[in-house]
Design a protein around this motif. Structure first.
Motif, short mmCIF file in Angstrom:
data_model
loop_
_atom_site.label_atom_id
_atom_site.label_comp_id
_atom_site.label_asym_id
_atom_site.label_seq_id
_atom_site.Cartn_x
_atom_site.Cartn_y
_atom_site.Cartn_z
N GLU A 1 0.85 -1.19 0.00
CA GLU A 1 0.00 0.00 0.00
C GLU A 1 0.88 1.23 0.00
O GLU A 1 1.71 1.40 0.89
CB GLU A 1 -0.88 0.05 1.25
CG GLU A 1 -1.89 -1.05 1.36
CD GLU A 1 -2.71 -0.93 2.62
OE1 GLU A 1 -2.49 0.00 3.43
OE2 GLU A 1 -3.61 -1.77 2.80
N GLY A 2 0.71 2.11 -0.99
CA GLY A 2 1.48 3.34 -1.07
C GLY A 2 0.72 4.51 -0.50
O GLY A 2 -0.48 4.65 -0.71
N HIS A 3 1.45 5.36 0.26
CA HIS A 3 0.85 6.53 0.91
C HIS A 3 1.78 7.73 0.80
O HIS A 3 2.98 7.56 0.59
CB HIS A 3 0.60 6.25 2.40
CG HIS A 3 -0.28 5.07 2.64
ND1 HIS A 3 -1.65 5.18 2.68
CD2 HIS A 3 0.01 3.77 2.87
CE1 HIS A 3 -2.17 3.97 2.92
NE2 HIS A 3 -1.18 3.11 3.03
N THR A 4 1.22 8.92 1.00
CA THR A 4 2.02 10.15 1.03
C THR A 4 1.54 11.04 2.16
O THR A 4 0.49 10.80 2.76
CB THR A 4 1.88 10.96 -0.28
OG1 THR A 4 0.54 11.42 -0.40
CG2 THR A 4 2.27 10.15 -1.50
N ASP A 5 2.32 12.09 2.41
CA ASP A 5 1.88 13.13 3.34
C ASP A 5 0.97 14.10 2.58
O ASP A 5 0.57 13.83 1.45
CB ASP A 5 3.07 13.82 4.00
CG ASP A 5 4.00 14.48 3.00
OD1 ASP A 5 3.57 14.80 1.86
OD2 ASP A 5 5.17 14.69 3.34
N ASP A 6 0.66 15.23 3.20
CA ASP A 6 -0.26 16.17 2.56
C ASP A 6 0.44 17.31 1.83
O ASP A 6 -0.21 18.29 1.46
CB ASP A 6 -1.22 16.74 3.61
CG ASP A 6 -0.51 17.51 4.70
OD1 ASP A 6 0.73 17.47 4.78
OD2 ASP A 6 -1.21 18.16 5.51
N VAL A 7 1.74 17.19 1.58
CA VAL A 7 2.47 18.22 0.84
C VAL A 7 2.23 17.98 -0.66
O VAL A 7 2.41 16.87 -1.14
CB VAL A 7 3.98 18.16 1.15
CG1 VAL A 7 4.74 19.15 0.30
CG2 VAL A 7 4.22 18.43 2.63
N GLY A 8 1.82 19.00 -1.38
CA GLY A 8 1.54 18.86 -2.81
C GLY A 8 0.06 18.68 -3.07
O GLY A 8 -0.77 18.63 -2.17
N THR A 9 -0.26 18.54 -4.35
CA THR A 9 -1.67 18.38 -4.73
C THR A 9 -2.12 16.94 -4.54
O THR A 9 -1.29 16.02 -4.51
CB THR A 9 -1.89 18.78 -6.21
OG1 THR A 9 -1.23 17.82 -7.05
CG2 THR A 9 -1.40 20.18 -6.50
N GLU A 10 -3.42 16.74 -4.46
CA GLU A 10 -3.95 15.38 -4.30
C GLU A 10 -3.57 14.50 -5.49
O GLU A 10 -3.24 13.33 -5.31
CB GLU A 10 -5.47 15.43 -4.15
CG GLU A 10 -5.92 15.93 -2.81
CD GLU A 10 -7.43 15.88 -2.65
OE1 GLU A 10 -8.08 14.97 -3.23
OE2 GLU A 10 -7.97 16.74 -1.94
N ILE A 11 -3.62 15.05 -6.69
CA ILE A 11 -3.27 14.28 -7.89
C ILE A 11 -1.80 13.89 -7.87
O ILE A 11 -1.44 12.74 -8.15
CB ILE A 11 -3.63 15.07 -9.17
CG1 ILE A 11 -5.15 15.21 -9.27
CG2 ILE A 11 -3.07 14.40 -10.41
CD1 ILE A 11 -5.63 16.13 -10.35
N ASP A 12 -0.92 14.85 -7.54
CA ASP A 12 0.52 14.56 -7.46
C ASP A 12 0.80 13.51 -6.39
O ASP A 12 1.63 12.63 -6.57
CB ASP A 12 1.32 15.83 -7.18
CG ASP A 12 1.35 16.78 -8.37
OD1 ASP A 12 1.05 16.34 -9.50
OD2 ASP A 12 1.67 17.97 -8.16
#
Length: 150
Positions: free
Chosen positions: A74-85
């Motif tokens: 499962e890949g995840h990100t933080d909230d830096v940047g746009t939702e699409i990016d």
């Protein structure tokens, strides 16, 4: 007394539901959940993560030759940047890990990938710290779960 009866009844129903869920499951947890963490806007596998993948994931597949194992990534990100990016970044992170596992002999039908961008933030590992940098670090991750098909 009625409250005690209700509590006992609820515990019984919960255990019955749990037993039914376990008997109808087609997989069994074969390993704990592992997490790889990333710097901001990065998706490459670090040398430490490669060592970890080789030591724990690849070796587990070599040991469990007689059983069928599935790796869930499962890949995840933080909230830096746009939702699409962020959705694309989480996809890159999980795909690089999948490609590495495939290069080590794990077949594509043994790997299930999903990616969520910033939509499923981590909450378990950051309850102690309320610092934004810690919260963001905990969310830049690929979660690895291994299950044994019964």
């Amino acid at each position: 007394m009625f409250k005690n009866f209700l509590a006992i009844l609820l515990l019984y129903l919960f255990s019955l539901t749990n037993a039914l869920a376990q008997t109808t499951s087609k997989t069994e947890l074969a390993a704990p959940i592992y997490t790889l963490y990333y710097p901001t806007n990065q998706w490459e596998i670090s040398p430490e993560n490669i060592t970890f993948l080789d030591s724990y994931i690849i070796n587990k597949f070599k040991i469990e030759k007689t059983s069928k194992l599935i790796v869930y990534l499962e890949g995840h990100t933080d909230d830096v940047g746009t939702e699409i990016d962020n959705l694309e970044l989480s996809k890159k992170r999980v795909q690089v890990v999948a490609d590495y596992l495939i290069s080590k002999g794990i077949t594509t039908d043994q790997i299930q990938i999903s990616y969520f961008g910033e939509t499923k933030p981590e909450t378990r590992k950051i309850t102690i710290s309320k610092k934004l940098k810690d919260i963001r670090y905990a969310n830049r991750r690929v979660v690895i779960r291994i299950e044994k098909v019964l």
